[in-house]
Each structure stands twice: as C-alpha cells, then as structure tokens.
Design a protein around this motif. Structure first.
Motif, PDB file in Angstrom:
ATOM      1  N   ALA A  47       0.826  -1.212   0.000  1.00  0.00           N
ATOM      2  CA  ALA A  47       0.000   0.000   0.000  1.00  0.00           C
ATOM      3  C   ALA A  47       0.856   1.256   0.000  1.00  0.00           C
ATOM      4  N   ILE A  48       1.988   1.216   0.687  1.00  0.00           N
ATOM      5  CA  ILE A  48       2.896   2.370   0.688  1.00  0.00           C
ATOM      6  C   ILE A  48       3.419   2.632  -0.716  1.00  0.00           C
ATOM      7  N   GLY A  49       3.595   1.587  -1.514  1.00  0.00           N
ATOM      8  CA  GLY A  49       4.093   1.753  -2.868  1.00  0.00           C
ATOM      9  C   GLY A  49       3.069   2.252  -3.871  1.00  0.00           C
ATOM     10  N   LEU A  50       1.780   2.150  -3.560  1.00  0.00           N
ATOM     11  CA  LEU A  50       0.746   2.544  -4.519  1.00  0.00           C
ATOM     12  C   LEU A  50       0.860   3.985  -5.004  1.00  0.00           C
ATOM     13  N   PRO A  51       1.049   4.967  -4.117  1.00  0.00           N
ATOM     14  CA  PRO A  51       1.152   6.349  -4.623  1.00  0.00           C
ATOM     15  C   PRO A  51       2.406   6.600  -5.468  1.00  0.00           C
ATOM     16  N   PHE A  52       3.346   5.663  -5.429  1.00  0.00           N
ATOM     17  CA  PHE A  52       4.597   5.810  -6.174  1.00  0.00           C
ATOM     18  C   PHE A  52       4.623   4.956  -7.443  1.00  0.00           C
ATOM     19  N   GLY A  53       3.455   4.484  -7.862  1.00  0.00           N
ATOM     20  CA  GLY A  53       3.356   3.780  -9.131  1.00  0.00           C
ATOM     21  C   GLY A  53       3.120   2.282  -9.056  1.00  0.00           C
ATOM     22  N   ALA A  54       3.127   1.705  -7.879  1.00  0.00           N
ATOM     23  CA  ALA A  54       2.852   0.268  -7.766  1.00  0.00           C
ATOM     24  C   ALA A  54       1.381   0.012  -8.074  1.00  0.00           C
ATOM     25  N   HIS A  55       1.083  -1.169  -8.580  1.00  0.00           N
ATOM     26  CA  HIS A  55      -0.304  -1.593  -8.762  1.00  0.00           C
ATOM     27  C   HIS A  55      -0.401  -3.065  -8.388  1.00  0.00           C
ATOM     28  N   ALA A  56      -1.591  -3.466  -7.977  1.00  0.00           N
ATOM     29  CA  ALA A  56      -1.754  -4.813  -7.422  1.00  0.00           C
ATOM     30  C   ALA A  56      -2.791  -5.611  -8.199  1.00  0.00           C
ATOM     31  N   HIS A  57      -2.579  -6.911  -8.234  1.00  0.00           N
ATOM     32  CA  HIS A  57      -3.604  -7.824  -8.732  1.00  0.00           C
ATOM     33  C   HIS A  57      -3.386  -9.202  -8.103  1.00  0.00           C
ATOM     34  N   TRP A  58      -4.476  -9.953  -8.014  1.00  0.00           N
ATOM     35  CA  TRP A  58      -4.446 -11.287  -7.419  1.00  0.00           C
ATOM     36  C   TRP A  58      -3.973 -12.290  -8.451  1.00  0.00           C
ATOM     37  N   ARG A  59      -3.014 -13.138  -8.076  1.00  0.00           N
ATOM     38  CA  ARG A  59      -2.547 -14.242  -8.926  1.00  0.00           C
ATOM     39  C   ARG A  59      -2.984 -15.530  -8.267  1.00  0.00           C
ATOM     40  N   ARG A  60      -4.042 -16.097  -8.796  1.00  0.00           N
ATOM     41  CA  ARG A  60      -4.634 -17.296  -8.206  1.00  0.00           C
ATOM     42  C   ARG A  60      -3.631 -18.440  -8.120  1.00  0.00           C
ATOM     43  N   ARG A  61      -2.881 -18.645  -9.197  1.00  0.00           N
ATOM     44  CA  ARG A  61      -1.930 -19.764  -9.204  1.00  0.00           C
ATOM     45  C   ARG A  61      -0.890 -19.626  -8.093  1.00  0.00           C
ATOM     46  N   LEU A  64      -1.387 -17.921  -5.283  1.00  0.00           N
ATOM     47  CA  LEU A  64      -2.070 -17.697  -4.000  1.00  0.00           C
ATOM     48  C   LEU A  64      -1.609 -16.394  -3.356  1.00  0.00           C
ATOM     49  N   ALA A  65      -1.399 -15.379  -4.200  1.00  0.00           N
ATOM     50  CA  ALA A  65      -0.806 -14.146  -3.678  1.00  0.00           C
ATOM     51  C   ALA A  65      -1.349 -12.904  -4.378  1.00  0.00           C
ATOM     52  N   LEU A  66      -1.391 -11.835  -3.625  1.00  0.00           N
ATOM     53  CA  LEU A  66      -1.632 -10.510  -4.174  1.00  0.00           C
ATOM     54  C   LEU A  66      -0.258  -9.965  -4.555  1.00  0.00           C
ATOM     55  N   VAL A  67      -0.087  -9.629  -5.820  1.00  0.00           N
ATOM     56  CA  VAL A  67       1.214  -9.163  -6.296  1.00  0.00           C
ATOM     57  C   VAL A  67       1.150  -7.663  -6.543  1.00  0.00           C
ATOM     58  N   PHE A  68       2.081  -6.949  -5.935  1.00  0.00           N
ATOM     59  CA  PHE A  68       2.249  -5.520  -6.201  1.00  0.00           C
ATOM     60  C   PHE A  68       3.383  -5.390  -7.207  1.00  0.00           C
ATOM     61  N   HIS A  69       3.036  -5.057  -8.458  1.00  0.00           N
ATOM     62  CA  HIS A  69       4.042  -4.845  -9.499  1.00  0.00           C
ATOM     63  C   HIS A  69       4.526  -3.402  -9.444  1.00  0.00           C
ATOM     64  N   ARG A  70       5.690  -3.196 -10.022  1.00  0.00           N
ATOM     65  CA  ARG A  70       6.327  -1.866 -10.058  1.00  0.00           C
ATOM     66  C   ARG A  70       6.497  -1.282  -8.656  1.00  0.00           C
ATOM     67  N   TRP A  71       6.770  -2.177  -7.694  1.00  0.00           N
ATOM     68  CA  TRP A  71       7.043  -1.687  -6.350  1.00  0.00           C
ATOM     69  C   TRP A  71       8.334  -0.871  -6.443  1.00  0.00           C
ATOM     70  N   PRO A  72       8.331   0.373  -5.996  1.00  0.00           N
ATOM     71  CA  PRO A  72       9.394   1.319  -6.377  1.00  0.00           C
ATOM     72  C   PRO A  72      10.711   1.244  -5.609  1.00  0.00           C
ATOM     73  N   TRP A  73      10.867   0.316  -4.669  1.00  0.00           N
ATOM     74  CA  TRP A  73      12.112   0.293  -3.900  1.00  0.00           C
ATOM     75  C   TRP A  73      12.757  -1.072  -3.953  1.00  0.00           C
ATOM     76  N   GLY A  74      14.040  -1.103  -3.728  1.00  0.00           N
ATOM     77  CA  GLY A  74      14.760  -2.373  -3.688  1.00  0.00           C
ATOM     78  C   GLY A  74      15.678  -2.536  -4.883  1.00  0.00           C
ATOM     79  N   PRO A  75      16.512  -3.557  -4.823  1.00  0.00           N
ATOM     80  CA  PRO A  75      17.525  -3.754  -5.864  1.00  0.00           C
ATOM     81  C   PRO A  75      16.972  -4.390  -7.148  1.00  0.00           C
ATOM     82  N   GLY A  76      15.719  -4.751  -7.163  1.00  0.00           N
ATOM     83  CA  GLY A  76      15.131  -5.420  -8.322  1.00  0.00           C
ATOM     84  C   GLY A  76      14.749  -6.831  -7.962  1.00  0.00           C
ATOM     85  N   GLY A  77      13.747  -7.367  -8.618  1.00  0.00           N
ATOM     86  CA  GLY A  77      13.281  -8.712  -8.315  1.00  0.00           C
ATOM     87  C   GLY A  77      12.015  -8.676  -7.496  1.00  0.00           C
ATOM     88  N   ALA A  78      11.913  -9.584  -6.548  1.00  0.00           N
ATOM     89  CA  ALA A  78      10.688  -9.709  -5.760  1.00  0.00           C
ATOM     90  C   ALA A  78      11.005 -10.188  -4.356  1.00  0.00           C
TER      91      ALA A  78
END
Length: 148
Positions: free
Chosen positions: A29-43, A45-59
């Motif tokens: 949720a902290i990443g949402l105002p900075f461009g992250a967006h979320a969607h549920w990936r059933r396979r 079993l997780a809510l994925v926040f893509h384009r999370w704006p911090w970190g060295p890359g990856g997940a």
C-alpha cells in the motif's frame, strides 16, 4: 489430496501467516502512490504488487503478498547458486520461485521470517532460497527442510 481438503488447508495456512501478509499489504500500500499496482494471482495464492518502487530489483514475499519491482512476475531470473558462481544453472521463472515462498509461509506462518533470518537471510546459503530455486527448476521440493 481432495480439492476440499486442499482448499481448507490453504485457508488455514492463510490465517496462520496473516501477520506476514499484513506486513506485505502495508508495504504494498505504501508503494501505490509511487506507481505500484496490485492484482491477485490465483496460481501463486498471492496478491502481487508490481512496479514496487524500492529495492535492488526482483521480488520479495511476505505471506500471501509478493512485492515485485518489475512489470511481469512471469519473467526469467537466475538462481541464487548461479548468481553466487556455484555453477552454471539454467534460468528459472521468478513467479515459480516466489510461489515456493508462499507455500513456505503457509506452513510456517509467523515462524517463517525468524527461521529465514536464522538460516542466512537473502543468500545462496539459505535453505529457503535453495528450496525455492529447486521448486522453480523442477516443480517439486519447495519445503526447505528436505533435499528432494
């Protein structure tokens, strides 16, 4: 295993790991105002926040939440052993690696993070990471306390 029993175990695991999922939801949720967006990936079993704006890359996974710095979790990545120079291993799919962590969280719940840190954190030495890489390569062996 019967579908009903499998769904029940997933629900119970989701409740067991809820404190970890709450951390992921807060960070996502902290990443949402900075461009992250979320969607549920059933396979996964997780809510994925893509384009999370911090970190060295990856997940990174927290319970049933995956924070991903890229656009598509279905992307190739190298294993921890390959990155550390322990061999020339083929690329794996990032989604498969992170799904293994979701499974680990469902079983270990609030014990996951302390155990993950005790076993080496983000490192090739960490049995949790080796198991996630093994699962991503073979589709089996996500449990960190087995070698199959």
């Amino acid at each position: 295993m019967r579908p009903f029993l499998m769904r029940l175990l997933i629900v119970l695991g989701g409740l067991w790991t809820l404190p970890n999922t709450a951390i992921g939801l807060l960070l996502g949720a902290i990443g949402l105002p900075f461009g992250a967006h979320a969607h549920w990936r059933r396979r996964d079993l997780a809510l994925v926040f893509h384009r999370w704006p911090w970190g060295p890359g990856g997940a990174i996974t927290f319970g049933n939440v995956i924070l991903h710095t890229g656009d598509n979790l279905d992307s190739p990545c190298v294993t921890y052993a390959h990155r550390a120079g322990h061999g020339d291993e083929p690329a794996i799919m990032l989604a498969d690696h992170e799904r293994a962590h979701v499974y680990q969280y469902l079983v270990l719940g609030p014990l996951f993070l302390p155990l993950y840190l005790v076993f080496g954190g983000i490192s090739v030495r960490n049995r949790f990471e080796r198991a996630a890489d093994r699962y991503a390569r073979t589709g089996r062996g996500w449990w960190p306390f087995s070698e199959s």
